[in-house]
Design an enzyme around this catalytic site. Structure first.
Site, short mmCIF file in Angstrom:
data_model
loop_
_atom_site.label_atom_id
_atom_site.label_comp_id
_atom_site.label_asym_id
_atom_site.label_seq_id
_atom_site.Cartn_x
_atom_site.Cartn_y
_atom_site.Cartn_z
N LYS A 197 19.12 -3.89 1.78
CA LYS A 197 19.77 -4.57 0.65
C LYS A 197 20.93 -3.73 0.11
O LYS A 197 22.04 -4.21 -0.07
CB LYS A 197 18.77 -4.83 -0.49
CG LYS A 197 17.56 -5.66 -0.10
CD LYS A 197 16.66 -5.94 -1.31
CE LYS A 197 16.00 -4.70 -1.89
NZ LYS A 197 14.96 -4.12 -0.99
N ARG B 81 12.21 -8.51 -8.93
CA ARG B 81 11.13 -8.08 -8.04
C ARG B 81 9.80 -8.70 -8.42
O ARG B 81 8.80 -8.44 -7.75
CB ARG B 81 11.01 -6.57 -8.11
CG ARG B 81 11.62 -5.80 -6.94
CD ARG B 81 11.44 -4.31 -7.24
NE ARG B 81 11.52 -3.45 -6.11
CZ ARG B 81 12.63 -2.85 -5.70
NH1 ARG B 81 13.79 -3.11 -6.28
NH2 ARG B 81 12.58 -2.00 -4.71
N ARG C 188 15.77 7.77 5.79
CA ARG C 188 16.79 7.72 4.73
C ARG C 188 16.96 9.08 4.06
O ARG C 188 15.99 9.76 3.73
CB ARG C 188 16.37 6.69 3.67
CG ARG C 188 17.34 6.65 2.48
CD ARG C 188 17.30 5.34 1.74
NE ARG C 188 16.03 5.08 1.10
CZ ARG C 188 15.72 3.90 0.54
NH1 ARG C 188 16.59 2.91 0.56
NH2 ARG C 188 14.54 3.73 -0.02
N ARG D 80 14.28 11.09 -0.69
CA ARG D 80 13.73 10.60 -1.96
C ARG D 80 12.22 10.81 -1.98
O ARG D 80 11.56 10.57 -0.99
CB ARG D 80 14.06 9.11 -2.11
CG ARG D 80 15.24 8.83 -3.01
CD ARG D 80 15.76 7.43 -2.85
NE ARG D 80 14.71 6.40 -3.09
CZ ARG D 80 14.95 5.09 -3.04
NH1 ARG D 80 16.16 4.65 -2.79
NH2 ARG D 80 13.98 4.23 -3.25
N ARG E 190 4.62 1.19 -1.59
CA ARG E 190 5.76 0.32 -1.93
C ARG E 190 5.71 -0.97 -1.13
O ARG E 190 6.05 -2.04 -1.65
CB ARG E 190 7.08 1.06 -1.68
CG ARG E 190 7.35 2.07 -2.78
CD ARG E 190 8.39 3.07 -2.35
NE ARG E 190 9.67 2.45 -2.12
CZ ARG E 190 10.60 2.95 -1.31
NH1 ARG E 190 10.37 4.06 -0.65
NH2 ARG E 190 11.75 2.34 -1.18
P1 ADP Z 1 14.54 0.28 -2.07
O1 ADP Z 1 16.02 0.40 -1.90
O2 ADP Z 1 13.78 1.12 -1.10
O3 ADP Z 1 14.07 -1.12 -2.15
P2 ADP Z 1 14.99 0.78 -4.85
O4 ADP Z 1 15.97 1.88 -4.98
O5 ADP Z 1 15.50 -0.63 -4.97
O6 ADP Z 1 14.21 0.96 -3.48
O7 ADP Z 1 13.82 0.94 -5.93
C1 ADP Z 1 13.14 2.16 -6.08
C2 ADP Z 1 12.06 2.02 -7.14
O8 ADP Z 1 12.66 1.69 -8.40
C3 ADP Z 1 11.03 0.92 -6.91
O9 ADP Z 1 10.00 1.33 -6.05
C4 ADP Z 1 10.54 0.67 -8.34
O10 ADP Z 1 9.66 1.68 -8.76
C5 ADP Z 1 11.82 0.80 -9.15
N1 ADP Z 1 12.50 -0.50 -9.32
C6 ADP Z 1 13.71 -0.86 -8.80
N2 ADP Z 1 14.01 -2.12 -9.14
C7 ADP Z 1 12.98 -2.60 -9.85
C8 ADP Z 1 12.68 -3.84 -10.48
N3 ADP Z 1 13.52 -4.89 -10.39
N4 ADP Z 1 11.49 -3.96 -11.14
C9 ADP Z 1 10.64 -2.94 -11.22
N5 ADP Z 1 10.85 -1.74 -10.65
C10 ADP Z 1 12.01 -1.56 -9.98
#
Ligand code: ADP
Ligand code: ZN
Length: 209
Positions: free
Chosen positions: A13, A88, A122, A153, A164
């Protein structure tokens, strides 16, 4: 064009949203990036979010909803945006529908092997925050853009990755039917090859490939 990129962690994404930002100048609104920035700056919001992120859990809805609402009201979002990592949960999607007009929801459909490969390889730059994959790096400790130090990370470590993905299935996957039912969803199957995947995505958005 107001877009949502939906898909499991590690689907790409952020990568594709970043490419679109470069190509057509449409801001990428990444809740993950915004939360991590709050953590680095030691804000109250960052303090609230940190333990959830480190455990691979979702940050509470009210925290992210307020943050996104504020962000989308900024002038640069007036001409469109890509939401990357939001919504989410169903409550987040319901809240969003009250303050945003979404044109399209792109569901990135990616096999589990590709996801795991993306997450475990990553690396992020401690200085410029760029994201890279070990596969595309000559030196997996040095940022190719700025020479900064590359790190993994905390939530990309194997134990947290597992959680996750479970959280994604339980809390985020229901959004696929949510948006399919209101007619906004487009499935975009990706094979894991960046350039051709991006071309497929652009075509799904009606941009020339
Ligand atoms: P990835 O790119 O691997 O999908 P993100 O950087 O989008 O990971 O998100 C990392 C973390 O940040 C998530 O695991 C969650 O803890 C938090 N997070 C990000 N976006 C949301 C959201 N919309 N609602 C709740 N938690 C979020
Ligand atoms: Zn860098």
């Amino acid at each position: 064009m107001n877009l949502i990129f939906l898909g499991p962690p590690g689907a790409g994404k952020g990568t594709h949203a970043g490419m679109l930002r470069e190509e057509i100048g449409i801001p990428q609104v990444s809740t993950g990036d915004m939360l991590r920035e709050n953590i680095r700056e030691g804000t109250e919001l960052g303090l609230k979010a940190k333990r959830f992120i480190d455990a691979g859990e979702l940050v509470p809805d009210e925290v992210v909803i307020g943050m996104v609402r504020e962000r989308l009201s900024q002038p640069d979002c007036a001409k469109g945006y890509v939401l990357d990592g939001f919504p989410r949960t169903v409550p987040q999607a319901e809240a969003l529908s009250r303050f945003a007009d979404i044109d399209k929801v792109v569901n990135l459909v990616v096999g589990e092997d590709i996801i795991l490969g993306h997450l475990s390889g990553r690396r992020v730059c401690a200085d410029c925050r760029g994201t890279f994959h070990t596969r595309r790096l000559r030196d997996d400790k040095v940022c190719p853009d700025c020479g900064g130090r590359l790190i993994q990370r905390e939530d990309d470590k194997p134990e947290t990755i597992k959680n996750r993905l479970a959280v994604y299935r339980r809390q985020t996957e229901p959004l696929i039917s949510f948006y399919r039912e209101n007619g906004l969803l487009t499935d975009v199957p990706l094979q894991g090859e960046l350039a051709s995947d991006h071309a497929v995505l652009r075509e799904a958005l009606g941009l020339e490939a």
